[in-house]
Motif scaffolding. Sequence first.
Motif, mmCIF file in Angstrom:
data_model
loop_
_atom_site.group_PDB
_atom_site.id
_atom_site.type_symbol
_atom_site.label_atom_id
_atom_site.label_comp_id
_atom_site.label_asym_id
_atom_site.label_seq_id
_atom_site.Cartn_x
_atom_site.Cartn_y
_atom_site.Cartn_z
ATOM 1 N N ARG A 4 0.806 -1.211 0.000
ATOM 2 C CA ARG A 4 0.000 0.000 0.000
ATOM 3 C C ARG A 4 0.843 1.268 0.000
ATOM 4 O O ARG A 4 0.493 2.261 -0.632
ATOM 5 C CB ARG A 4 -0.921 -0.016 1.224
ATOM 6 C CG ARG A 4 -1.883 1.141 1.307
ATOM 7 C CD ARG A 4 -2.835 1.154 0.143
ATOM 8 N NE ARG A 4 -3.853 2.175 0.321
ATOM 9 C CZ ARG A 4 -4.753 2.496 -0.576
ATOM 10 N NH1 ARG A 4 -4.760 1.874 -1.725
ATOM 11 N NH2 ARG A 4 -5.648 3.424 -0.349
ATOM 12 N N GLU A 66 -5.281 -7.566 1.719
ATOM 13 C CA GLU A 66 -5.643 -6.603 2.748
ATOM 14 C C GLU A 66 -4.389 -5.959 3.339
ATOM 15 O O GLU A 66 -3.334 -6.589 3.427
ATOM 16 C CB GLU A 66 -6.426 -7.296 3.869
ATOM 17 C CG GLU A 66 -7.822 -7.737 3.470
ATOM 18 C CD GLU A 66 -8.769 -6.568 3.303
ATOM 19 O OE1 GLU A 66 -8.520 -5.522 3.929
ATOM 20 O OE2 GLU A 66 -9.740 -6.707 2.544
ATOM 21 N N VAL A 67 -4.531 -4.709 3.738
ATOM 22 C CA VAL A 67 -3.422 -4.034 4.414
ATOM 23 C C VAL A 67 -3.417 -4.478 5.871
ATOM 24 O O VAL A 67 -4.433 -4.367 6.552
ATOM 25 C CB VAL A 67 -3.596 -2.499 4.352
ATOM 26 C CG1 VAL A 67 -2.403 -1.814 4.996
ATOM 27 C CG2 VAL A 67 -3.769 -2.046 2.925
ATOM 28 N N PRO A 68 -2.308 -5.004 6.378
ATOM 29 C CA PRO A 68 -2.254 -5.403 7.792
ATOM 30 C C PRO A 68 -2.539 -4.202 8.694
ATOM 31 O O PRO A 68 -2.098 -3.087 8.416
ATOM 32 C CB PRO A 68 -0.805 -5.889 7.965
ATOM 33 C CG PRO A 68 -0.338 -6.211 6.583
ATOM 34 C CD PRO A 68 -1.043 -5.259 5.674
ATOM 35 N N LYS A 69 -3.289 -4.436 9.751
ATOM 36 C CA LYS A 69 -3.625 -3.342 10.657
ATOM 37 C C LYS A 69 -2.386 -2.729 11.302
ATOM 38 O O LYS A 69 -2.418 -1.593 11.765
ATOM 39 C CB LYS A 69 -4.590 -3.835 11.735
ATOM 40 C CG LYS A 69 -5.972 -4.194 11.189
ATOM 41 C CD LYS A 69 -6.920 -4.590 12.306
ATOM 42 C CE LYS A 69 -8.305 -4.907 11.747
ATOM 43 N NZ LYS A 69 -9.260 -5.306 12.813
ATOM 44 N N SER A 70 -1.318 -3.505 11.331
ATOM 45 C CA SER A 70 -0.077 -3.008 11.918
ATOM 46 C C SER A 70 0.741 -2.168 10.943
ATOM 47 O O SER A 70 1.770 -1.605 11.315
ATOM 48 C CB SER A 70 0.781 -4.188 12.393
ATOM 49 O OG SER A 70 1.079 -5.052 11.296
ATOM 50 N N SER A 71 0.279 -2.083 9.686
ATOM 51 C CA SER A 71 1.026 -1.342 8.670
ATOM 52 C C SER A 71 1.190 0.117 9.075
ATOM 53 O O SER A 71 0.258 0.751 9.585
ATOM 54 C CB SER A 71 0.305 -1.424 7.321
ATOM 55 O OG SER A 71 0.934 -0.593 6.366
ATOM 56 N N LEU A 74 -1.303 2.936 7.996
ATOM 57 C CA LEU A 74 -2.590 3.081 8.665
ATOM 58 C C LEU A 74 -2.462 3.757 10.022
ATOM 59 O O LEU A 74 -3.461 4.023 10.685
ATOM 60 C CB LEU A 74 -3.258 1.711 8.842
ATOM 61 C CG LEU A 74 -3.611 0.957 7.559
ATOM 62 C CD1 LEU A 74 -4.267 -0.370 7.894
ATOM 63 C CD2 LEU A 74 -4.527 1.795 6.670
ATOM 64 N N GLN A 75 -1.239 4.029 10.425
ATOM 65 C CA GLN A 75 -1.024 4.663 11.718
ATOM 66 C C GLN A 75 -1.086 6.179 11.593
ATOM 67 O O GLN A 75 -0.963 6.738 10.506
ATOM 68 C CB GLN A 75 0.328 4.239 12.292
ATOM 69 C CG GLN A 75 0.420 2.757 12.623
ATOM 70 C CD GLN A 75 1.736 2.401 13.288
ATOM 71 O OE1 GLN A 75 2.293 3.192 14.050
ATOM 72 N NE2 GLN A 75 2.244 1.214 13.003
#
Length: 284
Positions: A4, A66-71, A74-75
């Motif tokens: 992403r 999917e983009v990992p939530k830890s990416s 997304l922070q």
Amino acid sequence: MKYRGIHLLVGGTLIGVGMVLAGSCPGTVFVQMGSGLQNSFITCLGAICGVLFYYAFLFKRLTKDEVPKSSIVLQQLPELIGVKRIYLNVMFGSIFIGTAFALEHFFPYKSDLITPKGLPSLVGWSPVLCGIGIGSLQLFFMMLFKKSLGISTGFNVLVAQLCRIRFLKNLIPSLEPFAYGVQNSLALLFALGAIGGSFVSTVSANQFPLNEQYGAGVWSSFCGGFLLSLGARCAGGCTSGQGISGVTHLLIGSLIATAGMFGGGMLFAAGYGFITKDWRFRAL
């Protein structure tokens, strides 16, 4: 999306190049149309083609993971550096507004309203105050519609209406979700409002229609529009969705995309000017 961050940077860069070519961002395409700028309709056509190209050939490939939530994309910056959000918002807001007023003081915007001989004088409002007004729309959208400001989706919604035709619905099914729903209607209404507001403003200033001297060339407009919408889809937003809404929330991904927009635009403009010596982009 698996990569992403790369999509954000590449998409932002495409938007930047498109802005140089078309002399517009995705949102101001609608504004130019409302002002009667002839080639803005060609820019819009290019943007429509960009949306069709993305959803026909790139959408499934770029969204299969999917983009990992830890990416990191997304922070948010406050979480990343451990500083309270209010402090960063006030700091960045003060820096940006202060810089805008300083630039206006040393380089008055009215000096940019000088027109070539034979053309009527342009009328303009303070870009600093207009910028603050546009930024304030973010609060309006969040409070009233529970969504962030973004206008490039308007092209999606516009093109998605074609999906009501069964043949096109089967050909590009990924566009169907944009064909219905209140949120999609709001995006389209916002775009139509930009056209209407620009029309009223231009007519009241006795500037309608804007002379084609102020716009880009035919092919530049089309290619610019194509890259604007293609880049916006790759980056998940444009100068309003990522540049205003995302940066307002201090999202790392939005900062990456916005850096790509302005960095890509500046590098392309510098390269074009260096090669052609056409620093005013008259040939475009």
